[in-house]
Scaffold this motif. Structure first.
Motif, PDB file in Angstrom:
ATOM      1  N   THR A  15       0.900  -1.229   0.149  1.00 41.71           N
ATOM      2  CA  THR A  15       0.094   0.142   0.148  1.00 41.71           C
ATOM      3  C   THR A  15       0.810   1.323   0.078  1.00 41.71           C
ATOM      4  N   TYR A  17       1.618   2.603   2.684  1.00 40.62           N
ATOM      5  CA  TYR A  17       1.310   2.998   3.989  1.00 40.62           C
ATOM      6  C   TYR A  17       1.961   2.491   5.164  1.00 40.62           C
ATOM      7  N   THR A  53      -1.209   5.983   8.922  1.00 35.02           N
ATOM      8  CA  THR A  53      -2.003   5.728   7.835  1.00 35.02           C
ATOM      9  C   THR A  53      -3.205   6.471   7.308  1.00 35.02           C
ATOM     10  N   GLN A  56      -2.285   9.927   6.800  1.00 32.59           N
ATOM     11  CA  GLN A  56      -1.652  10.226   5.189  1.00 32.59           C
ATOM     12  C   GLN A  56      -2.703   9.904   4.234  1.00 32.59           C
ATOM     13  N   SER A  57      -3.484   9.059   4.294  1.00 31.33           N
ATOM     14  CA  SER A  57      -4.492   8.509   3.138  1.00 31.33           C
ATOM     15  C   SER A  57      -5.726   9.811   3.138  1.00 31.33           C
ATOM     16  N   GLU A  60      -3.997  12.863   1.173  1.00 28.93           N
ATOM     17  CA  GLU A  60      -3.765  12.564   0.046  1.00 28.93           C
ATOM     18  C   GLU A  60      -5.138  12.499  -0.722  1.00 28.93           C
ATOM     19  N   ALA A  61      -6.220  12.281  -0.023  1.00 30.12           N
ATOM     20  CA  ALA A  61      -7.359  12.522  -0.915  1.00 30.12           C
ATOM     21  C   ALA A  61      -8.175  13.941  -0.519  1.00 30.12           C
ATOM     22  N   PHE A  87     -11.865   3.406   6.312  1.00 31.85           N
ATOM     23  CA  PHE A  87     -10.743   3.016   5.544  1.00 31.85           C
ATOM     24  C   PHE A  87     -10.884   1.665   4.959  1.00 31.85           C
TER      25      PHE A  87
END
Length: 113
Positions: A15, A17, A53, A56-57, A60-61, A87
């Protein structure tokens, strides 16, 4: 008894991550045609990797409502973080290590997904 999703313990891979290599708990649901594993739990020693994670995700989104990682960490550790959604990971990113519960459909039939 109502619908219950399939529950698994899976090892995360590929991933990018911090959760890569971690063994986490996931559910698999019929409502999304079994297309994603939904993160449903983790052990205490995986908490920091999961927190990083999620941050960070979200960044990014474009979904993170916190200005800094420090603000997010404070909210997470205080139990004040409320996720905007679930998630999810593609099945290719999770190796199933153990099936904890097979799916139980509301019609009483078990699924073999």
């Amino acid at each position: 008894m109502g619908y219950q999703p399939k529950l698994i313990l899976g090892k995360v891979k590929n991933t990018g991550y911090p959760i890569d290599g971690r063994e986490l708990f996931f559910s698999l649901w019929d409502y999304d045609n079994y297309e994603s594993y939904h993160l449903s739990g983790w052990r205490e020693d995986d908490d920091e990797a999961v927190m990083l994670t999620i941050y960070q995700s979200g960044e990014e989104a474009g979904l993170c409502v916190y200005d800094t990682l420090e603000d997010f960490t404070r909210a997470w550790k205080a139990g004040e973080y409320e996720p905007e959604g679930t998630f999810c990971l593609a099945p290719d990113n999770v190796d199933v290590l153990e099936v904890i519960q097979e799916e139980k459909r509301s019609d009483g039939k078990d699924s073999k997904k």
